[in-house]
Motif scaffolding. Structure first.
Motif, PDB file in Angstrom:
ATOM      1  N   SER A   1       0.917  -1.215  -0.019  1.00  0.00           N
ATOM      2  CA  SER A   1      -0.023  -0.105  -0.016  1.00  0.00           C
ATOM      3  C   SER A   1       0.763   1.164   0.232  1.00  0.00           C
ATOM      4  CB  SER A   1      -0.839   0.034   1.321  1.00  0.00           C
ATOM      5  OG  SER A   1       0.006   0.066   2.559  1.00  0.00           O
TER       6      SER A   1
ATOM      7  N   VAL B   1       1.544   2.136  -3.706  1.00  0.00           N
ATOM      8  CA  VAL B   1       0.174   2.245  -4.318  1.00  0.00           C
ATOM      9  C   VAL B   1      -0.036   3.971  -4.139  1.00  0.00           C
ATOM     10  CG1 VAL B   1      -2.232   1.969  -4.517  1.00  0.00           C
ATOM     11  CG2 VAL B   1      -0.521   0.125  -4.510  1.00  0.00           C
ATOM     12  N   ARG B   2      -0.060   4.229  -2.799  1.00  0.00           N
ATOM     13  CA  ARG B   2      -0.327   5.591  -2.351  1.00  0.00           C
ATOM     14  C   ARG B   2       0.762   6.654  -3.145  1.00  0.00           C
ATOM     15  NH1 ARG B   2       0.886   8.836   2.263  1.00  0.00           N
ATOM     16  NH2 ARG B   2      -0.612  10.349   2.374  1.00  0.00           N
ATOM     17  N   THR B   3       1.795   6.183  -2.905  1.00  0.00           N
ATOM     18  CA  THR B   3       3.233   7.179  -3.293  1.00  0.00           C
ATOM     19  C   THR B   3       2.791   7.415  -4.973  1.00  0.00           C
ATOM     20  OG1 THR B   3       4.168   6.398  -1.642  1.00  0.00           O
ATOM     21  CG2 THR B   3       5.527   7.610  -3.564  1.00  0.00           C
ATOM     22  N   ALA B   4       2.658   6.078  -5.622  1.00  0.00           N
ATOM     23  CA  ALA B   4       2.333   6.241  -7.193  1.00  0.00           C
ATOM     24  C   ALA B   4       1.221   7.135  -7.521  1.00  0.00           C
ATOM     25  CB  ALA B   4       2.517   4.967  -7.924  1.00  0.00           C
ATOM     26  N   GLU B   5       0.061   7.057  -6.795  1.00  0.00           N
ATOM     27  CA  GLU B   5      -0.957   7.454  -7.226  1.00  0.00           C
ATOM     28  C   GLU B   5      -0.954   9.094  -6.940  1.00  0.00           C
ATOM     29  OE1 GLU B   5      -5.263   5.628  -6.617  1.00  0.00           O
ATOM     30  OE2 GLU B   5      -4.561   5.965  -4.761  1.00  0.00           O
ATOM     31  N   GLU B   6      -0.410   9.592  -5.674  1.00  0.00           N
ATOM     32  CA  GLU B   6      -0.408  11.010  -5.159  1.00  0.00           C
ATOM     33  C   GLU B   6       0.846  11.797  -5.545  1.00  0.00           C
ATOM     34  OE1 GLU B   6      -1.721  11.354  -1.280  1.00  0.00           O
ATOM     35  OE2 GLU B   6      -3.089   9.784  -1.475  1.00  0.00           O
TER      36      GLU B   6
ATOM     37  N   TYR C   1       1.559  -0.553 -10.533  1.00  0.00           N
ATOM     38  CA  TYR C   1       1.179   0.668  -9.689  1.00  0.00           C
ATOM     39  C   TYR C   1       0.636   1.595 -10.455  1.00  0.00           C
ATOM     40  CZ  TYR C   1       4.095  -1.698  -6.237  1.00  0.00           C
ATOM     41  OH  TYR C   1       4.420  -2.573  -5.350  1.00  0.00           O
ATOM     42  N   PRO C   2      -0.065   2.488  -9.965  1.00  0.00           N
ATOM     43  CA  PRO C   2      -0.695   3.775 -10.691  1.00  0.00           C
ATOM     44  C   PRO C   2       0.482   4.460 -11.425  1.00  0.00           C
ATOM     45  CG  PRO C   2      -1.691   3.487  -8.373  1.00  0.00           C
ATOM     46  CD  PRO C   2      -0.595   2.514  -8.551  1.00  0.00           C
ATOM     47  N   GLN C   3       0.042   5.096 -12.620  1.00  0.00           N
ATOM     48  CA  GLN C   3       1.139   5.873 -13.318  1.00  0.00           C
ATOM     49  C   GLN C   3       2.429   5.207 -13.631  1.00  0.00           C
ATOM     50  OE1 GLN C   3      -0.736   8.702 -13.854  1.00  0.00           O
ATOM     51  NE2 GLN C   3      -2.182   8.225 -12.037  1.00  0.00           N
ATOM     52  N   GLN C   4       2.447   3.802 -13.232  1.00  0.00           N
ATOM     53  CA  GLN C   4       3.669   3.291 -13.607  1.00  0.00           C
ATOM     54  C   GLN C   4       3.710   2.533 -14.992  1.00  0.00           C
ATOM     55  OE1 GLN C   4       4.229  -0.625 -12.036  1.00  0.00           O
ATOM     56  NE2 GLN C   4       6.147  -0.804 -13.117  1.00  0.00           N
TER      57      GLN C   4
END
Length: 328
Positions: free
Chosen positions: A198, A201-206, A239-242
């Motif tokens: 998590s 996930v949060r770091t990549a998302e925000e 991961y988001p934005q990866q």
């Protein structure tokens, strides 16, 4: 009235006789709240408490692998999650400064649960295209006493760097580091954890970040010098934005215990988790469902098994390699 009172007293006495008091108390060391170790340890404790009436377990958040194996040695915890490389260095009293000449020889293996790569996240705009570019930068290196910190030191060393070469060395929980990176207050962070943690996930998302790969030359050097490292590529889109895959070294996450726990207790716990309640065990975290199986539970094991765990593997036809056979 006397008859009713006598019946009540007898009923209470019978109830007291049928309650089995806990005879074994186990504290399970894990890691930070935002990593994978903590929820896995909590899930293990819940399974033990729900199914083994004479064993009570409690999971606690800790600094991570190195803290945990030292805490087993001192008797402060009886079970823990820890990286296989850290376990080996601690057991043999080598490589890691904290344990050189002071082996933690009371730790014993139960199972290798899953692989965890060393994630390296860098802030876009920080001018970091390689670990070599971290000279003079503000870098989160892991919590004090964690497996992440040991991995970070070895990776930096392979690139010819030490803490003295960094602009600022940041310790603390991974969740804090994640927020600092999102806010642009640090330039990079290292964190060894399961794919899908998590914190990432949060770091990549925000955050405006990139997952950094280790180049093949340095990967090969790390694998050659430190045999518990393997190479792992995390696919794009994990991961988001990866948008690109990244490659790093990976270690195995072990479940370890104190040699002071009885063979019977460790056998019953291992059987509960890996046989009787296997589906519930795997449901604790997706990484367990994806990677754990009894027939592969000794891949990556780096220390001698507890005799109770070895007994379970032998019962189920899993060969115990001589290098991790019980020693007591």
């Amino acid at each position: 009235m006397r008859r009713s009172r006598a019946f009540l007293v007898a009923s209470v006495a019978l109830a007291l006789l049928t309650v089995t008091p806990a005879k074994t108390f186990i504290t399970i060391g894990s890691g930070g709240y935002s990593g994978t170790y903590y929820p896995v340890a909590v899930g293990i404790a819940k399974l033990i408490n729900s199914n083994l009436r004479d064993i009570r377990a409690n999971a606690i958040s800790t600094g991570g692998s190195l803290f945990n194996v030292i805490a087993i040695q001192t008797g402060d915890v009886q079970m823990a999650m820890a990286q296989n490389d850290t376990c080996y260095y601690a057991f043999t009293g080598t490589v890691v400064d904290t344990v050189v000449g002071k082996p933690a020889d009371r730790i014993r293996g139960v199972a290798a649960l899953y692989k965890q790569p060393v994630h390296i996240l860098v802030r876009n705009g920080a001018g970091i295209a390689s670990v070599a570019d971290m000279r003079g930068k503000k870098v989160y290196v892991g919590d004090i006493g964690s497996g992440t910190e040991q991995n970070t030191k070895l990776i930096l060393k392979t690139y010819g760097l030490t803490y003295d070469d960094l602009g600022e060395v940041v310790h603390g929980k991974a969740g804090l580091a994640s927020q600092l990176l999102i806010d642009g207050k640090i330039d990079a962070m290292f964190f060894s954890a399961a794919v899908g943690s998590s914190a990432f996930v949060r770091t990549a998302e925000e955050g405006d970040v990139t997952f950094l790969s280790l180049d093949q030359e340095h990967l090969d050097t790390l694998k050659r010098k430190y045999p518990f490292y393997s190479q792992l590529t995390v696919p794009a889109g994990t991961y988001p934005q990866q948008t690109q895959p990244f490659t790093s070294v990976a270690v195995s996450s072990l479940l370890v215990v104190s040699a002071d726990l009885s063979e019977e207790d460790v056998y019953r716990i291992a059987k509960l988790l890996f046989v009787d309640k296997l589906d519930e065990f795997k449901a604790i975290r997706p990484v367990l469902a994806r990677y754990f199986s009894l027939d592969k539970a000794l891949e990556g094991m780096s220390i001698p098994l507890h005799r109770g765990a070895a007994r379970l593997y032998q019962e189920h036809g899993v060969q115990v390699p001589e290098k991790v056979a019980p020693i007591d």
